[in-house]
Design an enzyme around this catalytic site. Structure first.
Site, short mmCIF file in Angstrom:
data_model
loop_
_atom_site.label_atom_id
_atom_site.label_comp_id
_atom_site.label_asym_id
_atom_site.label_seq_id
_atom_site.Cartn_x
_atom_site.Cartn_y
_atom_site.Cartn_z
N TYR A 128 -15.32 -17.93 -12.92
CA TYR A 128 -15.41 -16.84 -13.90
C TYR A 128 -16.58 -15.94 -13.56
O TYR A 128 -17.65 -16.44 -13.19
CB TYR A 128 -15.61 -17.41 -15.31
CG TYR A 128 -14.38 -17.23 -16.18
CD1 TYR A 128 -13.83 -15.96 -16.34
CD2 TYR A 128 -13.76 -18.30 -16.80
CE1 TYR A 128 -12.70 -15.77 -17.12
CE2 TYR A 128 -12.63 -18.12 -17.57
CZ TYR A 128 -12.10 -16.85 -17.72
OH TYR A 128 -10.99 -16.66 -18.48
N GLU A 143 -17.23 -12.66 -15.50
CA GLU A 143 -17.18 -11.46 -16.36
C GLU A 143 -18.50 -10.70 -16.27
O GLU A 143 -19.54 -11.28 -16.00
CB GLU A 143 -16.87 -11.88 -17.80
CG GLU A 143 -15.42 -12.27 -17.95
CD GLU A 143 -15.07 -12.80 -19.34
OE1 GLU A 143 -15.91 -12.72 -20.23
OE2 GLU A 143 -13.94 -13.28 -19.49
N THR A 183 -4.52 1.85 -6.69
CA THR A 183 -4.21 0.45 -6.41
C THR A 183 -4.66 0.18 -4.97
O THR A 183 -4.95 1.12 -4.21
CB THR A 183 -2.70 0.16 -6.53
OG1 THR A 183 -1.98 1.11 -5.76
CG2 THR A 183 -2.25 0.22 -7.98
N ARG A 243 -2.66 -7.11 -3.96
CA ARG A 243 -2.29 -6.47 -5.22
C ARG A 243 -3.54 -6.33 -6.07
O ARG A 243 -4.23 -7.31 -6.35
CB ARG A 243 -1.28 -7.34 -5.98
CG ARG A 243 0.04 -7.52 -5.26
CD ARG A 243 0.81 -6.23 -5.17
NE ARG A 243 1.15 -5.72 -6.46
CZ ARG A 243 2.28 -6.00 -7.12
NH1 ARG A 243 3.18 -6.76 -6.55
NH2 ARG A 243 2.52 -5.49 -8.30
N LYS A 271 -0.68 -0.49 -1.97
CA LYS A 271 0.45 0.36 -1.54
C LYS A 271 0.16 0.86 -0.12
O LYS A 271 0.09 0.04 0.79
CB LYS A 271 0.64 1.49 -2.54
CG LYS A 271 1.02 0.98 -3.95
CD LYS A 271 1.36 2.11 -4.88
CE LYS A 271 1.87 1.61 -6.22
NZ LYS A 271 0.81 1.46 -7.25
N ASP A 283 -5.27 9.85 -9.94
CA ASP A 283 -4.72 8.52 -9.69
C ASP A 283 -4.06 8.59 -8.31
O ASP A 283 -2.98 9.15 -8.14
CB ASP A 283 -3.69 8.20 -10.78
CG ASP A 283 -3.01 6.86 -10.57
OD1 ASP A 283 -3.11 6.31 -9.47
OD2 ASP A 283 -2.35 6.39 -11.51
N1 DSN Z 1 5.08 0.26 -9.63
C1 DSN Z 1 4.45 1.33 -8.93
C2 DSN Z 1 5.46 2.14 -8.20
O1 DSN Z 1 6.45 1.58 -7.79
O2 DSN Z 1 5.26 3.33 -7.99
C3 DSN Z 1 3.62 2.17 -9.77
O3 DSN Z 1 3.70 1.79 -11.08
#
Ligand code: DSN
Length: 478
Positions: free
Chosen positions: A64, A66, A270, A279, A273, A241
């Site tokens: 943990y 935090e 994120t 993730r 991607k 974003d």
């Molecule tokens: N799930 C992601 C996407 O496929 O674009 C974003 O939320």
């Protein structure tokens, strides 16, 4: 024959798991086999490196932590501090950001951290000040109601969902739609492109606290310099974003006006991607918002996941290597080859092409809904997802679009020639699929008819296309 390190590592891990619950070991092995066999065109997925994957399976998972470095709610976080600091350092260097917060578990979490930081920084409210300094329990009931009202009155201007915006930019299925009074900007119906004059007009009328740029299904670059000028003209905080295109920023394909980091007050992303990490999520900002952002846990987030932060540090180190820029450029080259191949075969593409990693096919040109097209492609070994197109008559469930992206296949090594072959396979399936009828004989938006022989033939061609590009070639599970 001795095994290489990657095969040994994954084989040993599966052996240890199999001794406890063999079905989990089997499912992990089956997932690798499925990923190896499918033509993965989901624009938001990728294949993380073995080093990134292995960094997640260890004792950090038990800890943990935090709070954040120097302000933990638990003792004994010295090793977590090491990996959190490393991930943040790599992120700052990679993106040229003053501050990086690497704890968010996902893009939604990263956006919530950013929203909270902006609200805490911008909303002048004695009740909010108390809440910020952790005196929430001292708030009177009247303060509490006033605070909720004030927060809910705040305005956000973001890209509309059907133009490619994201749920977390103030839409009702997400908490952001309940936190903010939201208005959207769309795209020009003739070109499908963002019309910056219309965005400026909407900002002048609506006076948002936050102007959000970023998308999950817009196939073009965004001029963040112009968006920042619009935000400044109405005193809004400018948030980007970049979850979908962070890899293109990291790889210096998007520079100047198209790199969000120098222009935005705060950037979220994120890490899994086009950036090709584990993730997870991340927030980048300047010094003004850093303190509020660092309060993300426990204000907004559950306990940080140190094993994932370790993996973020590994993946960000990989993205700082010179070869990542070549990878990022190939993602875009491949997307453009895929778009060209589809256009030449008669497909209709939203905006007529792409500048980034994704292509949005308007499948109404084939007489199909997105749902029908998605399933027909899946039957043929091609994994995509359906997506609304601007002013979509079929709504967000059935949709009229198929979103395809190239980060994953580019990681595997496929190039522009294979993208043209992929376009042929996609076109063949869509061209040979027809809408089905429901039980009452009326036209269905879900059912479809595709000759199984066509699906089988395309599936075989898709598999052949992948054969020269093995996934994780150094990993042999035996
Ligand atoms: N799930 C992601 C996407 O496929 O674009 C974003 O939320």
């Amino acid at each position: 024959m001795s095994l290489n390190a990657e095969s040994t590592a994954f084989r040993s891990a599966l052996e240890v798991i199999r001794a406890v619950e063999p079905r989990v070991a089997d499912a992990i092995g089956a997932e690798l086999a499925d990923q190896r066999e499918s033509l993965k065109l989901i624009a938001s997925e990728n294949y993380a490196s073995p080093a990134t994957l292995l960094a997640m399976g260890n004792w950090f998972s038990d800890k943990y932590a935090e709070g954040t470095i120097g302000r933990r709610f638990y003792a004994g976080c010295q090793n977590v501090d090491t990996v959190e600091a490393l991930a943040a350092e790599h992120a700052k260097e990679l993106f040229g950001a003053a501050h990086a917060y690497v704890q968010p578990h996902s893009g939604i979490d990263a956006n919530l951290v950013a929203f909270w930081a902006i609200l805490a920084d911008r909303v002048e409210s004695p009740a909010l000040r108390k809440a910020q300094v952790r005196q929430v329990n001292d708030l009177t009931e009247a303060d509490w109601f006033a605070l909720r009202r004030e927060l809910g009155d705040q305005r956000m201007l973001g890209m509309s969902l059907d133009a490619g915006g994201h749920l977390t930019h103030g839409f009702r299925p997400n908490i952001s739609g309940k936190m903010f009074d939201q208005r959207s900007y769309g795209t020009d119906p003739a070109t499908g492109l963002i019309d910056y004059d219309r965005v400026a007009e909407a900002a002048r009328e609506f006076r948002p606290l936050i102007l959000v740029a970023g998308y999950s299904a817009y196939p073009r670059k965004v001029n963040f310099r112009i968006m920042r000028e619009i935000a400044d003209s109405v005193g809004a905080t400018f948030m980007v974003d970049m979850a979908h295109f962070a890899g293109l920023v990291a790889g210096k394909v998007f520079t100047g006006d198209f790199d969000p980091v120098p222009h935005a007050h705060i950037v979220t992303t994120t890490t899994h991607k086009s950036l090709r990490g584990p993730r997870g999520g991340m927030v980048l900002c300047g010094p003004e918002l850093a303190d509020q952002v660092d309060r993300g846990c426990p204000m907004v987030l559950g306990g940080p996941l140190p094993h994932v932060m370790a993996a973020k540090a590994v993946a960000l180190a990989e993205a700082r290597r010179p070869d990542f820029a070549g990878y990022a450029q190939r993602i875009v080259d491949n997307a453009q080859a895929l778009a060209d191949g589809l256009l030449r075969r008669g497909a209709t593409l939203v905006t007529g092409g792409t500048d980034n990693h994704l292509v949005l096919i308007d499948v109404s040109g084939y007489g199909l809904t997105g749902r029908q097209a998605e399933q027909a492609l899946l039957d043929s070994g091609i994994v995509t997802n359906r997506n609304a197109v601007p002013q979509d008559p079929n709504g967000a469930w059935y949709t009229s679009g198929i979103r395809i992206g190239t980060p994953a296949l580019t990681t595997r090594g496929l190039g522009t020639a294979e993208m043209d072959a992929t376009a042929e396979l996609i076109h063949t399936v869509l061209d040979r699929t027809t809408p089905g009828t429901g039980p009452d004989g009326a036209g269905s938006k879900a059912k479809y008819v595709l000759d199984p022989a066509v699906a089988e033939q395309v599936g075989k061609q898709a598999a052949d296309l992948l054969t020269p590009f093995p996934l994780y070639p150094a990993v042999d599970l035996g």
